[in-house]
Scaffold this motif. Structure first.
Motif, PDB file in Angstrom:
ATOM      1  N   PHE A  29       2.535  -2.510  -3.771  1.00  0.00           N
ATOM      2  CA  PHE A  29       2.179  -3.789  -4.428  1.00  0.00           C
ATOM      3  C   PHE A  29       2.605  -4.928  -3.574  1.00  0.00           C
ATOM      4  O   PHE A  29       1.888  -6.022  -3.306  1.00  0.00           O
ATOM      5  N   HIS A  52      -0.728   1.794   4.012  1.00  0.00           N
ATOM      6  CA  HIS A  52      -1.283   1.632   2.724  1.00  0.00           C
ATOM      7  C   HIS A  52      -1.799   3.075   2.445  1.00  0.00           C
ATOM      8  O   HIS A  52      -1.682   3.726   1.454  1.00  0.00           O
ATOM      9  N   PHE A 118     -10.757  10.866   7.265  1.00  0.00           N
ATOM     10  CA  PHE A 118      -9.790  10.594   6.738  1.00  0.00           C
ATOM     11  C   PHE A 118      -8.511  11.553   7.271  1.00  0.00           C
ATOM     12  O   PHE A 118      -8.620  12.366   6.972  1.00  0.00           O
ATOM     13  N   ALA A 150      -5.993  -1.077  -9.831  1.00  0.00           N
ATOM     14  CA  ALA A 150      -4.575  -1.170  -9.408  1.00  0.00           C
ATOM     15  C   ALA A 150      -3.901  -2.456 -10.079  1.00  0.00           C
ATOM     16  O   ALA A 150      -2.822  -2.780 -10.322  1.00  0.00           O
TER      17      ALA A 150
HETATM   18  C1  HEM Z   1      -1.185   4.537  -6.078  1.00  0.00           C
HETATM   19  C2  HEM Z   1      -1.361   4.330  -4.982  1.00  0.00           C
HETATM   20  C3  HEM Z   1      -2.147   3.086  -4.699  1.00  0.00           C
HETATM   21  C4  HEM Z   1      -2.013   1.760  -5.054  1.00  0.00           C
HETATM   22  C5  HEM Z   1      -1.051   1.331  -6.193  1.00  0.00           C
HETATM   23  C6  HEM Z   1      -2.950   0.755  -4.206  1.00  0.00           C
HETATM   24  C7  HEM Z   1      -3.020  -0.500  -4.734  1.00  0.00           C
HETATM   25  C8  HEM Z   1      -3.767  -1.396  -3.971  1.00  0.00           C
HETATM   26  C9  HEM Z   1      -4.195  -2.599  -4.190  1.00  0.00           C
HETATM   27  C10 HEM Z   1      -3.591  -3.552  -5.121  1.00  0.00           C
HETATM   28  C11 HEM Z   1      -5.224  -3.026  -3.323  1.00  0.00           C
HETATM   29  C12 HEM Z   1      -5.723  -4.607  -3.283  1.00  0.00           C
HETATM   30  C13 HEM Z   1      -6.996  -4.816  -3.793  1.00  0.00           C
HETATM   31  C14 HEM Z   1      -7.565  -6.195  -3.573  1.00  0.00           C
HETATM   32  O1  HEM Z   1      -6.938  -6.788  -2.564  1.00  0.00           O
HETATM   33  O2  HEM Z   1      -7.935  -6.783  -4.652  1.00  0.00           O
HETATM   34  C15 HEM Z   1      -5.509  -2.037  -2.565  1.00  0.00           C
HETATM   35  C16 HEM Z   1      -6.747  -2.055  -1.524  1.00  0.00           C
HETATM   36  C17 HEM Z   1      -7.041  -0.929  -1.017  1.00  0.00           C
HETATM   37  N1  HEM Z   1      -6.414   0.192  -0.693  1.00  0.00           N
HETATM   38 FE1  HEM Z   1      -5.082   1.188  -2.391  1.00  0.00          FE
HETATM   39  N2  HEM Z   1      -3.687   1.619  -3.554  1.00  0.00           N
HETATM   40  C18 HEM Z   1      -3.199   3.056  -3.709  1.00  0.00           C
HETATM   41  C19 HEM Z   1      -3.781   3.918  -3.084  1.00  0.00           C
HETATM   42  C20 HEM Z   1      -4.739   3.935  -1.935  1.00  0.00           C
HETATM   43  C21 HEM Z   1      -5.050   5.120  -1.279  1.00  0.00           C
HETATM   44  C22 HEM Z   1      -4.710   6.733  -1.443  1.00  0.00           C
HETATM   45  C23 HEM Z   1      -5.937   4.644  -0.265  1.00  0.00           C
HETATM   46  C24 HEM Z   1      -6.865   5.573   0.792  1.00  0.00           C
HETATM   47  C25 HEM Z   1      -7.281   6.667   0.656  1.00  0.00           C
HETATM   48  C26 HEM Z   1      -5.958   3.303  -0.327  1.00  0.00           C
HETATM   49  C27 HEM Z   1      -6.958   2.419   0.208  1.00  0.00           C
HETATM   50  C28 HEM Z   1      -7.108   0.969   0.192  1.00  0.00           C
HETATM   51  C29 HEM Z   1      -8.201   0.418   0.844  1.00  0.00           C
HETATM   52  C30 HEM Z   1      -9.110   0.669   1.753  1.00  0.00           C
HETATM   53  C31 HEM Z   1      -7.950  -1.045   0.327  1.00  0.00           C
HETATM   54  C32 HEM Z   1      -8.868  -2.269   0.494  1.00  0.00           C
HETATM   55  C33 HEM Z   1      -9.896  -2.331  -0.013  1.00  0.00           C
HETATM   56  C34 HEM Z   1     -10.256  -2.361  -1.439  1.00  0.00           C
HETATM   57  O3  HEM Z   1      -9.882  -3.294  -2.087  1.00  0.00           O
HETATM   58  O4  HEM Z   1     -10.454  -1.336  -2.063  1.00  0.00           O
HETATM   59  N3  HEM Z   1      -5.433   2.946  -1.487  1.00  0.00           N
HETATM   60  N4  HEM Z   1      -4.887  -0.863  -3.120  1.00  0.00           N
END
Ligand code: HEM
Length: 181
Positions: A29, A52, A118, A150
């Motif tokens: 976060f 991330h 990946f 999230a």
């Molecule tokens: C518990 C684990 C995780 C948390 C708390 C988390 C949290 C977040 C948050 C808060 C964002 C921002 C969304 C926005 O900009 O509105 C984000 C974006 C992103 N996360 Fe995660 N994430 C986690 C796990 C993962 C994993 C495992 C991956 C990849 C396999 C990943 C890939 C991405 C990507 C590519 C983005 C940017 C695009 C999007 O908003 O979907 N995250 N994540």
């Protein structure tokens, strides 16, 4: 301290899971919030969000193990209080577990279904796909739900922290000690 939980306090394994997951969620976060507030090019956002996907994958493994451990210790954990208050606490904790599982799952589903390979830490988990092999439903679930769920989870975590502070500072009933004392 015991390995397993008891009705008086959480044991060593539950505590290790709780605080490790809390620290890594703070990292995730912190990275995403600093990207939003300071901009993607800020040194803090760049440092915290560079890994991330890797940190998120570790979190997924920890959270699955934590959920299994919670099931193993079912019936021997501290009680959540009687009546409506007890139901509210159980519902809140259930929602936190559900979101902790759903948030990384949605991102991993997208990573499985999209074109790119990946390979967190250099270990390939999902191979690349040609454009006609892309699983559109999987990528849509990731893109529509990962970030949104999230942020909802972030709000629930703030509520969870606020209740812990309330118990510690106002009610002084030793609730925090079950996980931290
Ligand atoms: C518990 C684990 C995780 C948390 C708390 C988390 C949290 C977040 C948050 C808060 C964002 C921002 C969304 C926005 O900009 O509105 C984000 C974006 C992103 N996360 Fe995660 N994430 C986690 C796990 C993962 C994993 C495992 C991956 C990849 C396999 C990943 C890939 C991405 C990507 C590519 C983005 C940017 C695009 C999007 O908003 O979907 N995250 N994540």
């Amino acid at each position: 301290m015991t390995i397993r939980d008891s009705t008086a306090r959480y044991g060593a394994v539950s505590r290790a899971f709780h605080w490790a997951v809390a620290a890594l969620l703070l990292w995730q976060f912190g990275g995403m919030l600093s990207e939003r507030i300071l901009g993607e090019d800020s040194p803090l956002a760049a440092a915290l969000s560079a890994n991330h996907k890797q940190v998120g994958t570790i979190l997924f493994v920890l959270i699955v193990a934590r959920a299994v451990w919670a099931l193993v210790n079912r019936g021997r954990r501290p009680a959540h209080g009687p009546g409506l208050q007890g139901y509210a606490v159980r519902l809140g904790h259930f929602a936190l577990y559900a979101l902790m599982l759903a948030v990384p799952s949605a991102a991993l589903l997208r990573a499985w279904g999209n074109e790119r390979a990946f390979a967190p830490f250099g270990f390939q988990i999902f191979a690349s796909r040609s454009p006609d092999e892309v699983v559109a439903t999987a990528t849509a679930i990731g893109s529509n739900f990962h970030g949104e769920l999230a942020w909802i989870m972030g709000v629930l975590i703030l509520g969870h922290i606020a209740m812990a502070v309330l118990h510690q500072v106002v009610l002084r009933d030793g609730t925090l000690k079950r996980m931290a004392g």
